[in-house]
Each structure stands twice: as C-alpha cells, then as structure tokens.
Write a protein that holds these residues in place. Structure first.
Motif, PDB file in Angstrom:
ATOM      1  N   UNK B  53      40.543  44.962  41.542  1.00 57.57           N
ATOM      2  CA  UNK B  53      39.991  44.837  40.040  1.00 57.57           C
ATOM      3  C   UNK B  53      38.610  44.096  39.987  1.00 57.57           C
ATOM      4  N   UNK B  54      37.557  45.003  39.244  1.00 59.83           N
ATOM      5  CA  UNK B  54      36.317  44.368  38.947  1.00 59.83           C
ATOM      6  C   UNK B  54      36.132  43.740  37.685  1.00 59.83           C
ATOM      7  N   UNK B  55      35.083  43.221  37.285  1.00 60.67           N
ATOM      8  CA  UNK B  55      34.801  42.470  35.941  1.00 60.67           C
ATOM      9  C   UNK B  55      35.505  43.248  34.623  1.00 60.67           C
ATOM     10  N   UNK B  56      35.182  44.552  34.819  1.00 58.54           N
ATOM     11  CA  UNK B  56      35.631  45.295  33.579  1.00 58.54           C
ATOM     12  C   UNK B  56      37.097  45.483  33.589  1.00 58.54           C
ATOM     13  N   UNK B  57      37.862  45.354  34.446  1.00 60.44           N
ATOM     14  CA  UNK B  57      39.399  45.254  34.600  1.00 60.44           C
ATOM     15  C   UNK B  57      39.927  44.029  34.167  1.00 60.44           C
ATOM     16  N   UNK B  59      40.427  42.159  31.602  1.00 63.34           N
ATOM     17  CA  UNK B  59      41.237  42.185  30.378  1.00 63.34           C
ATOM     18  C   UNK B  59      42.790  42.478  30.840  1.00 63.34           C
ATOM     19  N   UNK B  60      42.896  43.641  31.610  1.00 61.47           N
ATOM     20  CA  UNK B  60      44.301  44.093  32.261  1.00 61.47           C
ATOM     21  C   UNK B  60      44.814  42.772  32.845  1.00 61.47           C
ATOM     22  N   UNK B  61      44.117  42.278  33.955  1.00 61.00           N
ATOM     23  CA  UNK B  61      44.683  41.181  34.775  1.00 61.00           C
ATOM     24  C   UNK B  61      45.074  40.078  33.755  1.00 61.00           C
ATOM     25  N   UNK B  62      44.316  39.742  32.669  1.00 59.95           N
ATOM     26  CA  UNK B  62      44.745  38.574  31.933  1.00 59.95           C
ATOM     27  C   UNK B  62      45.831  38.924  31.279  1.00 59.95           C
ATOM     28  N   UNK B  63      45.864  40.033  30.787  1.00 54.87           N
ATOM     29  CA  UNK B  63      47.308  40.539  30.011  1.00 54.87           C
ATOM     30  C   UNK B  63      48.300  40.309  30.929  1.00 54.87           C
ATOM     31  N   UNK B  64      48.395  40.951  31.998  1.00 47.74           N
ATOM     32  CA  UNK B  64      49.579  40.898  32.969  1.00 47.74           C
ATOM     33  C   UNK B  64      50.084  39.404  33.378  1.00 47.74           C
ATOM     34  N   UNK B  89      40.653  36.233  32.094  1.00 54.66           N
ATOM     35  CA  UNK B  89      40.934  37.198  33.037  1.00 54.66           C
ATOM     36  C   UNK B  89      39.537  36.898  34.123  1.00 54.66           C
ATOM     37  N   UNK B  90      38.476  36.608  33.621  1.00 56.96           N
ATOM     38  CA  UNK B  90      37.130  36.414  34.671  1.00 56.96           C
ATOM     39  C   UNK B  90      37.599  35.103  35.556  1.00 56.96           C
TER      40      UNK B  90
END
Lengths: 450, 134
Positions: B53-57, B59-64, B89-90
């Motif tokens: 996962x990079x910075x642009x992802x 949001x996905x990490x945060x939601x999961x 997410x960051x």
C-alpha cells in the motif's frame, strides 16, 4: 419484537417529563416532546447507571420505563391540555394538504427504509457512533473500558459525547443482540422533530404556514440521508427543535417548566455532540437577551438558572472525559492556543463555503433561498419579538461554525464537502420555524396567538 | 415551495431507490466483514498487515481498518503497537508493524491477515492468513 416494545417504552418514558413540565401545552406539543424526551431520558439515566458500573440491560430498562410510566400516569391524571385552536385549518386548500402530507410521508418512509432495511454503512456511523454503542452495550463506564484510552482507536474520537450511542446501546440491550437495529430510534426522533416545528409555527402563524414549513423541512435531503444512518445528527437536530419549541413557549408564558425543559434538552444536546454545547450556550445567551427591558432582570435570572441546570446535566461528562486522549481535531485545544487569531485569512473561504452549502440545490432544494427571500420581503416581521428571537438564534448558530472552521486542521474544501450539509441540518429546524414566523399574510398567515 | 419539495424528494428517491447508494455500500462492506470474521476466532482478534500500500491507497487501508474494528469488537483488530495514535490511513500505514508473535498473542490476537493492493484492478485483496501458534 423487542425492538418494537423498546420504541413503545421510550415513548411512554418521555411522557411524564414532557407533560409534567410543559404545563398546559397542546397535545401536539406534548407529542413532539414525548417522542424526543423518551430516548433522551432513558439514554441519560443509563449513562449515569453505566458510570456507576451497571451496563444497560433489559431488566434495568424495564424498571426505569415502568417508573417513568407510573409518573406519567400520575401526571396524566392532573394534566390539563390546552384546547387546540382551529387556526385557519379550513383555509388550506386540500391539494396543498395532500402535497405537504406526501412530502412528510416520503421523509418518514425514507427514514424508515434506512433504519429498517439497510445495514450500518455510513462511515461516521460504523467508525464512531455505532462503535461507541457497541462499547456501551458491552462494558459499563466504570471501571473505564480500555476503548477510551486506546490510541489506535483515536480516529473514533474517544472524547465524543455518549448520549446518542447509549440510546442505540439500550436498543441492543433490549433486543439482546448487537445489530443494526440501534438506529431505529430515529423512527421517534424524526416525527418528534417534525411535530416540534409544526407546533411551534402553528401557534404563531397558523396551520398553513406550519404545514408548509414542516413539509419543506421533513423532506430535506440531508435529513433523509443522515436521519437514520446511525450517527448523532438526528438526535441533536430533534433535541434542538424541541428546545426551540420550549424556549418559545417560555418566552410566551414565562412558566418555569418550559425553561427547565429547554435546559434539559440543551444539556442532552451537549451530551450528544460537542456542537450541542455551543448550541446550549447560544440558547443561554438568547434567553438572557429575551423579553422587554422591564423583564430583563427576570431574563438574566432565567439564563442563570438555565445554565445551572445544563451544568448539572453536563458535569458527569466533564468528570468522565477529564484526561481522555484528544483526537487530532481537538477544537477546544486549538481555541485555547489562540490559533484563532492567526486564521482570519480563512474567513473569506469559510463564508463562501457556508454560502455554497446554503444554495446547494441537491441537498436543500431552495429551502434556504426561500428563507432569505422571506427575510428580505417580510423584514418588517422581525419587529415581532418571536421572529427576532428565532432569527437571532439562527444567526448565532450559523456564526458559531466559523471559529471551528478557522482552527480546523482539515483542508477547508474537503471539510466543507463532508460536513456542511450536516451542520446546516442541525440549524434547519430554527430556519423552518423562522420561515413560518415570517410567513406572509397573503399566503395564508393567521395570527393564531396574536 | 413545490420546487423545493420536489427537488429534495427527487434527489432522495434517486439516492435511495434508483442509485441505491446505501445498498451499493452494503454490498461492498460484507467483503471486508467476511475477511475479518474468517480471520478471527470467537475469542481472539486479528492483526491486519497492509502489503504494497502506498500513500494513495491510504483511504482503502483506513476503511478496511475502521470497518474491521466495528465488525470484530470487542475482539481486538490491531494494525500497530497500541501506543501509536491512528487518526487516518496515513497514520496506519506509517505504524503498520508489530513487535513479535508472542506480543500479539498477549494482546488477544490469534491471526495475522495480510491485505495487498491488486494493481491490475486497483483494489485491495487478501494475500495471506497466518494463524498464530500453529
């Protein structure tokens, strides 16, 4: 089945306080207050019990409801409801009644579909409010559950007030399951809010104005969208609408019961969202400033009494939340650090953002535009103390958002995108009541109470 | 008045019955809910590891993560040392590590679920599930 029983118990529980304090209110007013006070009083009592180490359970809720129902029966026997005035109902064209009822009915269907059919999918609901409801349903607040100090859960705002989650948690306790039914309490808050606005306007400018502004409010998109997603938006809006109704009645008859009810509802607003504390403070200021000069001392005393009741209700939360970790937003800390003084450059963007929110066609239709037009065309109505009272409240309410936007760590554009519709939703009952008070004579205004 | 009422109802009908936005959201979350309930046991939670996962992802990490915490509660869903403050997410991707397997076991965790970004579909997928102590 337990869900339906719980909703009935909440209604029964609210009656004693509503009818006991709002003496000689109309049946409509009592109905509005009962629907909103029921969840509030049960939720608040359960929070206090939880702070003493008792997590919500079915027996506790049944006993509490039975006690409140007994008090309600005693109040019922001594109550004298005001005879409802037939304030020009016959003048409303039947087709207009149909349109307004359809709008209100649609709003209720929309709320019910979200509440009963869809699971919890709203981001704020599962990340914050319904997560807290789970915590409250599973653990008492004493000893302090580890949730409140877990920095990995900081995103869920560990210091957010707990009344709305506790109202959901009591539903979990009654049904015996932690599921999506926690948001069904909106089936009480929504009609309560609509009835409060209708009753407030009907008393002053008659049924035509009351029905129309209630219809405009009831089907507003943010209210339908956030109404029963499991967040704290509707409870706050409903408590606020009822506090406005009680404040208006207190202004009219100066009966202390209405002032106490306003204070209780304002205290619960502060227990529902941090924003509710600001709204309670605004209520206190407007109460202090209300009335003619010869009654100013009485108004100041009323404001002091109001503030004292709110403080008593809010004190347990201050004690409980003392020392809990703050989130990255931490508006209180930013105000204290005088960051406000360095943020005046944001003012233009803030006014633009709020203005864009007000004219957002998809969210509000022309709700706010109608209000602005009425305020301009019927500006003479502001000489009426009631219109000036609600107008001041609404203005202060909208201005209260500015400091928070000035110190926020969010990108303003992003923040407006995700919050402005909800913030305006909280102010919408005041806007609808003001719209009703400014209602023009040519459009069916009847000066119901002179 | 009619314009305002009609507009509001129109947009809400669009949201609720035509676009079915809550329904579409309700279709996406069961995937994450399923990962979490599969990876957890009735008494033990999960450590969630984000791979690639990079910075642009973020949001996905945060939601999961946020959804997973809600689904598993009161079982723990960890993404970092509990002393790390996770607001978004960051923060999550910056602190996404754990000291050791015994430490995880002490925290009530029973498995480590690795989620990876599928670059072809630009969607997160589960990569591996490792049960602790097996």
């Amino acid at each position: 089945m337990w869900c339906a029983i719980d909703l009935c118990l909440l209604v029964v529980s609210g009656f004693a306080l509503a009818a006991g304090l709002a003496r000689r209110a109309s049946r409509l007013e009592i109905a509005a207050l009962t629907l909103c006070i029921g969840p509030g009083v049960i939720g608040f009592c359960l929070l206090l019990f939880s702070m003493l180490g008792l997590r919500p359970n079915r027996i506790e809720i049944l006993i509490l409801s039975a006690a409140l129902a007994a008090a309600g029966i005693a109040v019922w026997k001594t109550s004298r409801f005001e005879v409802e005035q037939n304030s020009g109902a016959a003048r409303i064209p039947s087709w207009w009644i149909v349109i307004c009822c359809c709008a209100i009915g649609y709003g209720f269907i929309s709320i019910a579909v979200d509440a009963l059919y869809y699971p919890i999918v709203e981001w704020d609901a599962f990340a914050i409010w319904q997560l807290k409801a789970q915590v409250l349903a599973i653990f008492p607040l004493h000893p302090l559950p580890s949730y409140f100090t877990d920095l990995a859960l900081s995103y869920s705002h560990l210091r957010y007030p707990l009344l709305a989650p506790m109202i959901s948690a009591q539903m979990h306790a009654m049904t015996g399951r932690i599921d999506d039914l926690g948001k069904t309490v909106s089936l009480l808050f929504y009609p309560g809010m609509c009835l409060a606005v209708f009753a407030a306007v009907r008393r002053v400018t008659g049924s035509f104005a009351a029905l129309t502004v209630t219809a405009l409010l009831a089907c507003a998109e943010p209210i339908c969208r956030y109404g029963s997603t499991g967040t704290a938006e509707l409870p706050l809006t409903a408590f606020y609408a009822c506090s406005l109704l009680c404040m208006l009645r207190w202004r009219e008859n100066r009966q202390i019961g209405y002032l106490v009810l306003t204070a209780i509802l304002s205290g619960w607003m502060a227990w529902t969202k941090n924003e509710g504390l600001a709204l309670a403070a605004i209520n206190a200021v407007v109460i202090a400033l209300s009335g003619p000069k010869e009654l100013r001392r009485q108004s100041l005393a009323a404001a002091a009494g109001f503030a004292a009741v709110v403080a008593i209700i809010y004190l347990p939360w201050i004690i409980f939340s003392w020392g809990l970790p703050r989130s990255d937003e931490d508006y209180a800390g930013r105000f204290a650090s005088l960051q406000l003084l360095h943020s005046f450059g944001r003012l233009g963007r803030i006014f633009l953002g709020i203005g864009q929110g007000l004219i957002d066609w998809e969210n509000w239709g022309i709700f706010w535009i109608i209000l602005v037009m009425l305020a301009i065309v019927e500006r003479r109505q502001f000489r009426n103390p009631r219109a000036a009272f609600i107008g001041t409240l609404l203005l202060l309410h909208l201005l209260a958002y500015i400091p928070a936007f000035m110190v926020t760590n969010w990108n303003l554009d992003e923040l407006f995108g995700v919050t402005i519709d909800r913030l305006l939703m909280h102010a919408a009952p005041a806007a609808a009541i003001l719209m009703g008070f400014l209602w023009p004579a040519w459009a069916g205004r009847t000066n119901a109470t002179g | 008045m009619i314009v305002s009422i009609g507009t509001c109802i129109g947009y809400d009908i669009d949201r609720l019955f035509i676009l079915k936005k809550p329904g579409r959201l309700a279709e996406t979350y069961p995937v994450v809910d399923g990962w979490m309930t599969y990876a957890a046991t009735p008494t033990r939670g999960v450590f969630l590891k984000f791979d690639g996962f990079n910075k642009a992802d973020a949001g996905y990490a945060q939601n999961i993560y946020f959804r997973g915490v809600f689904v598993l509660f009161p079982r723990p869903l960890l993404v970092s040392d509990p002393h790390a403050r996770i607001n978004n997410g960051y923060d999550l991707l910056k602190n996404n590590w754990y000291p050791s397997d015994p430490w995880l076991a002490e925290q009530g965790v029973g498995s480590v679920l690795t989620v990876q970004m599928d670059r072809d579909r630009n969607l997160p997928i589960t990569e591996a599930l490792r049960w602790l102590g097996r």
